[in-house]
Design an enzyme around this catalytic site. Structure first.
Site, PDB file in Angstrom:
ATOM      1  N   ASP A  65       0.888  -1.169   0.000  1.00 14.88           N
ATOM      2  CA  ASP A  65       0.000   0.000   0.000  1.00 14.88           C
ATOM      3  C   ASP A  65       0.919   1.210   0.000  1.00 14.88           C
ATOM      4  OD1 ASP A  65      -1.567   2.214   0.683  1.00 14.88           O
ATOM      5  OD2 ASP A  65      -2.891   1.030   1.971  1.00 14.88           O
ATOM      6  N   ASN A  88       2.700   2.463 -10.866  1.00 15.72           N
ATOM      7  CA  ASN A  88       1.423   2.380 -11.582  1.00 15.72           C
ATOM      8  C   ASN A  88       0.229   2.686 -10.679  1.00 15.72           C
ATOM      9  OD1 ASN A  88      -0.598   1.125 -13.650  1.00 15.72           O
ATOM     10  ND2 ASN A  88      -0.854  -0.099 -11.789  1.00 15.72           N
ATOM     11  N   SER A 140       1.941   8.758 -15.532  1.00 16.83           N
ATOM     12  CA  SER A 140       1.235  10.021 -15.355  1.00 16.83           C
ATOM     13  C   SER A 140      -0.076   9.860 -16.113  1.00 16.83           C
ATOM     14  CB  SER A 140       2.088  11.178 -15.883  1.00 16.83           C
ATOM     15  OG  SER A 140       1.395  12.396 -15.842  1.00 16.83           O
ATOM     16  N   TYR A 154      -7.450  15.390  -9.868  1.00 10.42           N
ATOM     17  CA  TYR A 154      -6.646  14.262 -10.383  1.00 10.42           C
ATOM     18  C   TYR A 154      -5.595  14.799 -11.360  1.00 10.42           C
ATOM     19  CZ  TYR A 154      -5.654  10.099 -13.329  1.00 10.42           C
ATOM     20  OH  TYR A 154      -5.049   9.090 -14.046  1.00 10.42           O
ATOM     21  N   LYS A 158      -1.490  14.417 -11.449  1.00 11.92           N
ATOM     22  CA  LYS A 158      -0.740  13.796 -12.547  1.00 11.92           C
ATOM     23  C   LYS A 158       0.265  14.787 -13.155  1.00 11.92           C
ATOM     24  CE  LYS A 158      -2.179   9.581 -12.407  1.00 11.92           C
ATOM     25  NZ  LYS A 158      -1.254   8.440 -12.233  1.00 11.92           N
ATOM     26  N   THR A 189     -10.387   0.349 -18.039  1.00 10.48           N
ATOM     27  CA  THR A 189     -10.197  -0.297 -16.728  1.00 10.48           C
ATOM     28  C   THR A 189     -11.281   0.216 -15.790  1.00 10.48           C
ATOM     29  OG1 THR A 189      -8.847   1.476 -15.791  1.00 10.48           O
ATOM     30  CG2 THR A 189      -7.674  -0.239 -17.035  1.00 10.48           C
TER      31      THR A 189
END
Ligand SMILES: NC(=O)c1ccc[n+]([C@@H]2O[C@H](COP(=O)([O-])OP(=O)(O)OC[C@H]3O[C@@H](n4cnc5c(N)ncnc54)[C@H](OP(=O)(O)O)[C@@H]3O)[C@@H](O)[C@H]2O)c1
Length: 254
Positions: A65, A88, A140, A154, A158, A189
């Site tokens: 984690d 990742n 990224s 978010y 990134k 995903t």
């Protein structure tokens, strides 16, 4: 000039967030290309089945984690032979920077996507540096090259990852460590399940990343949308800002 090419055959790789999505696809792609061992970082060890015979025991689940220092330290103690780190693991909460929850979301995004990535990198750098050649690959996003207001906080995280990639590249210029940035567009995903648009597969992204590592590519644009944005960004970053600035979310009136 530094030779950034790495042979994946016989490499030892650690991937954070390898239990699903892009991370899992990378793990399987690298095994298929002859990696000696792939440590599959996962918060929940039960989330990965490493018993499939085709893995030949080379897929090694590792509890990880990235927001938990004890978990990172323990992983670094167990996986002392890593030469390629793939940052990742990530989270995404859709929001607008104008919403009241954006500061809280910013913290959540930074804890995982930025601080977690930095801590993991610092923990594994000694192992990577000790090898004849190594690599740090960080995912990224296109949203890190131009803020998409529909995923405002978010995007900020990134962009920070993009800056970390640049900084590490400078720091490690004279060392045999390739620093690779990956800038995906929408990928099919769990993370992108709420976005109604064309998406590439995580397997296609994994192939592009593996090609990037083997061919010494510093900036990997691994899917159809990112391949379209790459020349625009390289030639005219302001145009990317303007284009992505049109992806806006409804703003809470609170
Ligand atoms: N999908 C896209 O459209 C897209 C586009 C650009 C960039 N990316 C980036 O690609 C990377 C992979 O995303 P994905 O699409 O494969 O997303 P995903 O399917 O949601 O997978 C995210 C992975 O990160 C793990 N993770 C989350 N928090 C973590 C933590 N604190 N510590 C360790 N692992 C943690 C998750 O583990 P759990 O299963 O335990 O939650 C999961 O394995 C992310 O960095 C993402 O930002 C994705």
């Amino acid at each position: 000039m530094k030779d950034l090419k790495l042979n994946l055959k016989d490499s030892v790789v650690l991937i954070s967030g390898a239990n699903r999505g892009i991370g899992n696809a990378i793990a399987l792609e690298l095994l298929a290309r002859g990696a000696k061992k792939v440590y599959a970082g996962t918060r929940d060890l039960g989330a990965i089945d490493a018993t499939e015979s085709s893995y030949e025991g080379k897929l090694v689940p590792l509890q990880l984690d990235v927001t938990d220092e004890a978990s990172i330290n323990n992983a670094a103690k167990l996986a002392t032979d890593v030469d390629i780190l793939i940052n990742n693991a990530g989270v995404l909460l859709g929001d607008s920077l104008l919403n009241s929850d954006s500061l809280n979301n910013l913290k959540i995004h930074f804890d995982v996507n930025v601080i977690g990535l930095m801590k993991l990198t610092q923990a594994f750098l000694p192992s990577i540096r000790s090898k004849a050649k190594g690599a740090i690959v960080s995912i990224s996003s296109l949203a890190g090259l131009g803020n998409m207001p529909v995923i405002g906080s978010y995007s900020v995280s990134k962009a920070a990852v993009h800056s970390i990639i640049q900084g590490l590249r400078g720091d490690l210029t004279n060392e045999s460590v390739a620093v690779i940035g990956v800038y995906p567009g929408p990928i099919d995903t769990e993370m992108a399940k709420g976005f109604e648009m064309d998406k590439d597969s995580p397997q296609a992204v994994a192939k592009s990343i593996a090609d990037g590592i083997e061919n010494g590519v510093e900036d990997v644009f691994p899917d159809q949308m990112s391949l379209q944005v790459e020349p625009l960004y390289m030639g005219n970053p302001k145009a990317v800002e303007t284009e992505f600035g049109m992806y806006v979310a409804p703003v809470n009136q609170d």
